[in-house]
Design an enzyme around this catalytic site. Sequence first.
Site, mmCIF file in Angstrom:
data_model
loop_
_atom_site.group_PDB
_atom_site.id
_atom_site.type_symbol
_atom_site.label_atom_id
_atom_site.label_comp_id
_atom_site.label_asym_id
_atom_site.label_seq_id
_atom_site.Cartn_x
_atom_site.Cartn_y
_atom_site.Cartn_z
ATOM 1 C CE1 TYR A 101 -0.456 13.200 -19.253
ATOM 2 C CE2 TYR A 101 0.258 11.736 -20.992
ATOM 3 C CZ TYR A 101 0.130 13.003 -20.483
ATOM 4 O OH TYR A 101 0.586 14.069 -21.201
ATOM 5 C CG ASP A 121 5.821 20.787 -24.576
ATOM 6 O OD1 ASP A 121 6.576 19.799 -24.461
ATOM 7 O OD2 ASP A 121 4.961 20.888 -25.470
HETATM 8 C C1 IPM Z 1 5.373 13.913 -24.228
HETATM 9 C C2 IPM Z 1 4.256 13.855 -25.231
HETATM 10 C C3 IPM Z 1 3.371 12.660 -24.897
HETATM 11 C C4 IPM Z 1 2.737 12.929 -23.556
HETATM 12 C C5 IPM Z 1 2.305 12.323 -25.961
HETATM 13 C C6 IPM Z 1 2.934 12.087 -27.310
HETATM 14 C C7 IPM Z 1 1.471 11.155 -25.547
HETATM 15 O O1 IPM Z 1 3.564 15.067 -25.244
HETATM 16 O O2 IPM Z 1 6.138 12.932 -24.141
HETATM 17 O O3 IPM Z 1 5.507 14.929 -23.554
HETATM 18 O O4 IPM Z 1 1.721 13.620 -23.445
HETATM 19 O O5 IPM Z 1 3.277 12.421 -22.565
HETATM 20 MG MG MG Z 2 4.428 16.598 -24.054
#
Ligand code: IPM
Ligand code: MG
Length: 369
Positions: free
Chosen positions: A142, A254
């Site tokens: 990231y 997720d």
């Molecule tokens: C999360 C989201 C974020 C991420 C996005 C909105 C940048 O998917 O908090 O999981 O990828 O970290």
């Molecule tokens: Mg996410």
Amino acid sequence: MAQAGTILFLPGDGIGPEIMEQVKRVIGWLAARGIEIAVEEDLVGGAAYDRHGTPLTEETLDKARRIGTVMFGAVGGPQYDDLPFEKKPERGLLRLRKELGLFANLRPAIVFPALADASSLKRELVEGLDILILRELTGGVYFGEPRGIEELPDGEKRAVDTQVYTSPEIRRIARVAFELARQRRGRVTSVEKANVMYTGVLWREVVQEVHDAEFPDVALGHMYADNCAMQLVRQPKQFDVIVTDNLFGDLLSDAAAMLTGSLGMLPSASLGAPAADGRRKALYEPVHGSAPDIAGQDKANPLACILSFAMLLRYSLDLGAEADRLERAVAAVLEKGYRTPDIAQPGTTLVGTSGMGDRLLAELDASVA
Ligand code: IPM
Ligand code: MG
């Protein structure tokens, strides 16, 4: 009246403002019972871009640093899709995480008994599920450099992202994982891809060292990320704490969220290192996004946001008993069959965002009656 602390409210975009409104009602409820939480509010994401041309102003960032505790709604929307990368609403969130040093992201996935049938998995696989995904949040691909898209001499393009971890970064997230496991069922699964990535090799090595030197009482296992994704949907109850890097944590959380029946149910806390006074900077947010398709229609499920606020009460304001009370109220509302559309099932009572807030306040009232 007891002054419990100050928090910064950043409702953001889409359904952010309406779910955060329900948190405000809970804050009002606490104030009426003598627990006063001061709230400052500001813009973030697309809302900040519309007003100031940037998803996070320096003033807002300073405010977040000064106050130290942020309650965050959601950011993003289709109208911002074509903005340059640095102006996108998500950059506001990523910058807050990075600038506040919020390296430890706690994403619990808990199946409320009343929602066991809302999961896409069979009831027996998820009933009683209580796992915690601990995601490293300020490193890895990231933020790694170099990153970008460059033009090649032949007119083609080349894109680069860099996955990078140092041993101190791995060590500090590993410590949080082991400490959390000690308060839970004493088991940590460390997840990487040591079979193909050097960062995975180092990750595995450092987590094992921290374990052997400081936490031999905790059970530690290692798992490849692809296998972990598979195991999460095959036999999720085998896990207690999963600790993993930024990108794998994004994906696996997720998947874990869906085990609970709805992304609308999953809270999160992002914590920094303790300062000299023992306090950690922290940001609390629901794991779901801004859901622009249902924004402003009183359909959004406010419970992930409410449960994130419960984590705020527990970790930042030292109000564990009130956090427990709020979580029990959420369970009770579900038990009584009230559902927003995302978790509705036959035989349950459909309510909107504010209707869910009404039910929650009624349960809070009942808890002190
Ligand atoms: C999360 C989201 C974020 C991420 C996005 C909105 C940048 O998917 O908090 O999981 O990828 O970290
Ligand atoms: Mg996410």
